[in-house]
Design a protein around this motif. Structure first.
Motif, PDB file in Angstrom:
ATOM      1  N   THR A  66      -9.708   1.853   1.508  1.00  0.00           N
ATOM      2  CA  THR A  66     -10.008   3.052   1.143  1.00  0.00           C
ATOM      3  C   THR A  66     -11.768   3.455   0.570  1.00  0.00           C
ATOM      4  O   THR A  66     -11.606   2.257  -0.782  1.00  0.00           O
ATOM      5  N   ARG A  73     -13.306  10.848   0.609  1.00  0.00           N
ATOM      6  CA  ARG A  73     -12.725   9.531   0.762  1.00  0.00           C
ATOM      7  C   ARG A  73     -12.600   9.411   2.131  1.00  0.00           C
ATOM      8  O   ARG A  73     -12.211  10.083   2.855  1.00  0.00           O
ATOM      9  N   GLN A  75     -11.004   6.271   5.027  1.00  0.00           N
ATOM     10  CA  GLN A  75      -9.778   4.827   5.262  1.00  0.00           C
ATOM     11  C   GLN A  75     -10.964   4.053   6.583  1.00  0.00           C
ATOM     12  O   GLN A  75     -11.166   4.729   7.460  1.00  0.00           O
ATOM     13  N   THR A 116     -10.009   7.601  10.733  1.00  0.00           N
ATOM     14  CA  THR A 116     -10.530   6.518  10.003  1.00  0.00           C
ATOM     15  C   THR A 116     -11.101   5.700  10.931  1.00  0.00           C
ATOM     16  O   THR A 116     -11.356   5.919  11.857  1.00  0.00           O
TER      17      THR A 116
END
Length: 490
Positions: A66, A73, A75, A116
């Motif tokens: 992360t 944030r 990933q 992600t």
């Protein structure tokens, strides 16, 4: 392993990184900010992002990482098969939580629904020698939050959101003022006369001019000089300095927003500021109603207007118009059993400052909804215009919200003869021991003598306003880097 041992291990890792690449690269080209990347569709390729590593989960040939910045944030999935053996081992052996990582890859969504980046290329962007605080508890000690705000911002979401709110609020206020035709200016911080407010100044020395100077306590008299020069609508976000007591609602340095409009009176500014703040609150919070602790504050509709005299009669039974001097008013205050505290002995305060102290004790904490307080005594308002019908009161208002003054405003005094008289009275009070009284400023009187139009002006403490609308207990929670007493090891 202790902190020093952890730091030594990280320093050794830096040497390992140095064997692979420059550990402090000049730049890294990004295509998207982290919060922008989260909104991309799956399959978007060649996405380049960067941030500080907040967590690493190693799972054999796969690592989930992360990375973060102040906005959010993201990933990152780092697979040995995607980045290659060498890059994968470089990551596992060289990177720590707290380091900076640059990634190029493709967007996808995991089975748990988290957006992600599937990494294709990795770049080391900076080593953190000191480990971050434990992620589940963040940094909770208030003193540490103030002294190391950078860690507070990294670890605590509430802090990040609070300061983002402050920055957005400043942006929206500035936009509103500019759209209304106001010009933003800069005025001096180092000045010869600490005028513009009743406060104790910081004193310094100008070596080149061999001159005693002061840090400004307010930009007021210089902004009025701008009006003399023809700038009819003017404002400044001004850093101000007042060498007074420090408590939960006062700091020695703070941000004051002041604005002045030629041809306005204080009633015009009531309407203008209600419209401005209602608009800003709606844009920043998405609603006219904000919840602060147990209180709901409604910024819509017409705000209440109450006079200074009415408020004090209601709250403590003292009619300030019945007392002609400081001593008689002080005797009455003591008679009804009200205890007042002041850095300056109450016996040395001017009548106006004594009245202000009384109001802050018995009335201000009770006011929750946006309320305009009017008809202040002229002795409390040395730069305000006296009312045409009653010279004992000033054409002035304060905006009170949730027990705090957030705006002070008035129709300005533009008569240089009357202004000179009032400043001389202030100077006399200062000579008699009132350290918060104003200093005589003949240069400002000279500017006034070149002629001033009708003016109304106002000042708003930005840090205080944020404290009020977010329910912070301490003003330091709204200032990025508040001044602190040095620690022994410093």
């Amino acid at each position: 392993m202790g902190i020093q041992e952890l730091e030594e291990v990280r320093r050794q890792k830096l040497e390992f990184v140095r064997e692979q690449q420059n550990p402090y690269p000049e730049r890294f080209s990004i295509t998207h900010e982290l919060m922008e990347a989260i909104k991309l569709e799956d399959g978007t390729k060649e996405v380049s992002v960067a941030g500080r590593i907040l967590s690493i989960r190693k799972m054999g040939k796969l690592c989930f990482v992360t990375i973060s910045d102040i906005y959010g944030r993201l990933q990152i999935a780092i697979r040995r098969d995607d980045v290659g053996d060498k890059a994968y081992e470089f990551f596992r052996q060289g990177f720590d939580i707290g380091d900076f990582l640059g990634v190029v890859g493709e967007i996808f969504t995991t089975q748990t629904g988290e957006k992600t980046v599937r990494a294709k290329n990795l770049t080391f962007l900076g080593k953190a020698f000191k480990p971050l605080p434990e992620k589940f508890h963040g940094i909770t000690d208030k003193d540490s939050c103030y002294r190391q705000r950078y860690l507070d911002l990294i670890m605590n979401e509430d802090t990040r959101n609070r300061f983002l709110l402050k920055f957005q609020m400043i942006k929206e206020i500035r936009r509103y003022l500019e759209d209304a035709g106001y010009l933003e200016v800069e005025t001096p911080i180092l000045i010869e006369k600490p005028s513009g407010a009743t406060a104790r100044p910081f004193i310094s020395h100008h070596n080149a001019l061999d001159l005693e100077v002061y840090l400004r306590i307010a930009p007021e008299t210089y902004l009025k000089r701008c009006v003399v020069g023809g700038i009819t609508k003017v404002f400044e976000f001004a850093r101000c300095f007042r060498n007074e007591g420090m408590d939960a609602t006062h700091l020695q340095d703070f941000t004051m927003l002041e604005g002045y409009c030629a041809y306005y009176n204080y009633i015009d500014n009531m309407e203008f500021l209600q419209s401005m703040l209602s608009t800003v609150i709606k844009k920043v919070f998405g609603s006219d109603i904000i919840n602060v602790g147990d209180e709901s504050i409604d910024f819509s509709g017409e705000w209440e207007v109450v006079t200074f005299r009415e408020l004090l009669i209601k709250d403590c039974g003292i009619d300030i118009n019945s007392y002609k001097d400081t001593q008689s008013l002080l005797d009455k205050i003591r008679e009804v059993g009200i205890e007042l505290q002041s850095e300056t002995p109450v016996e040395q305060l001017s009548k106006g400052n004594l009245i202000d102290l009384l109001y802050k004790k018995v009335s201000r904490p009770k006011i929750i909804s946006p309320t305009f307080l009017t008809e202040h005594p002229t002795s409390l308002s040395p730069l305000a215009r006296a009312n045409d019908d009653n010279k004992e009161i000033a054409d002035r208002f304060q905006l009170i919200i949730n027990g705090a003054e957030v705006i002070n405003a008035y129709s300005e005094l533009v008569d240089p003869v009357e202004q000179k008289k009032r400043l001389l009275e202030q100077a006399k009070a200062k000579a008699n021991g009132d350290e918060e009284a104003m200093t005589m400023d003949f240069d400002y009187i000279t500017a006034m003598e070149y002629g001033m139009p009708p003016i109304s002006g106002w000042g708003m403490g930005i840090d205080r306003f944020l404290q009020v609308i977010t329910g912070q207990e301490n003003l330091r929670d709204t200032v990025l880097f508040p001044i602190m007493r040095p620690l022994n090891n410093e």
